[in-house]
Design an enzyme around this catalytic site. Structure first.
Site, mmCIF file in Angstrom:
data_model
loop_
_atom_site.group_PDB
_atom_site.id
_atom_site.type_symbol
_atom_site.label_atom_id
_atom_site.label_comp_id
_atom_site.label_asym_id
_atom_site.label_seq_id
_atom_site.Cartn_x
_atom_site.Cartn_y
_atom_site.Cartn_z
ATOM 1 N N CYS A 108 0.811 -1.211 0.093
ATOM 2 C CA CYS A 108 -0.050 -0.122 -0.023
ATOM 3 C C CYS A 108 0.660 1.293 0.016
ATOM 4 C CB CYS A 108 -0.915 -0.179 1.205
ATOM 5 S SG CYS A 108 -1.718 1.422 1.508
ATOM 6 N N CYS A 155 0.195 3.884 2.798
ATOM 7 C CA CYS A 155 0.824 2.988 4.011
ATOM 8 C C CYS A 155 2.140 3.400 4.220
ATOM 9 C CB CYS A 155 0.428 1.743 4.069
ATOM 10 S SG CYS A 155 -1.433 1.161 4.047
#
Length: 128
Positions: free
Chosen positions: A30, A33
């Site tokens: 991600c 993230c």
């Protein structure tokens, strides 16, 4: 304080009890993230009285499902065993610091009282 990896075996005991706990639900693939990780790590170093945990949603799919994580990163803030905040999206440092300040400032007796009143109202509505 270092950021701790949370698993289904360590989550409940880490998040329970007194104090503020932040949990970052994330995954290695991600992009948001990965961009949020340094912000989160910096806050962990700055607020040594707070537990900062991370849940890898790929490795801990049961936990991700239990908390209905549909988008990552998702940040959860728990204080004294009460979940105060759970919202997806990477945050800038200033927004994370603001959330931490808000969590610190809360009167938890008032929060528990409001929760009890809401539960009583829901019980009355269900009984009708």
């Amino acid at each position: 304080m270092a950021v701790v990896e949370l698993t289904k075996d360590t989550f409940a005991e880490t998040v329970a009890g007194e104090g503020i706990k932040l949990v970052d639900f994330w995954a290695e693939w991600c992009g948001p993230c990965r961009s949020f990780a340094p912000v989160y790590q910096k806050a962990a170093g700055k607020h040594e009285d707070i537990v900062f945990g991370k849940v890898d949603t790929e490795a801990e799919q049961e936990l991700a499902m239990a908390f209905d994580i549909r988008s990552i990163p998702t940040l959860m803030i728990v204080r004294d065993g009460v979940t105060l905040y759970q919202h997806p999206g990477a945050l800038p440092e200033s927004a994370l610091e603001d959330l931490i300040a808000q969590a610190r400032a809360l009167d938890m007796d008032e929060v528990r009282k409001a929760l009890a009143e809401r539960e009583a109202e829901n019980a009355e509505s269900a009984a009708v």
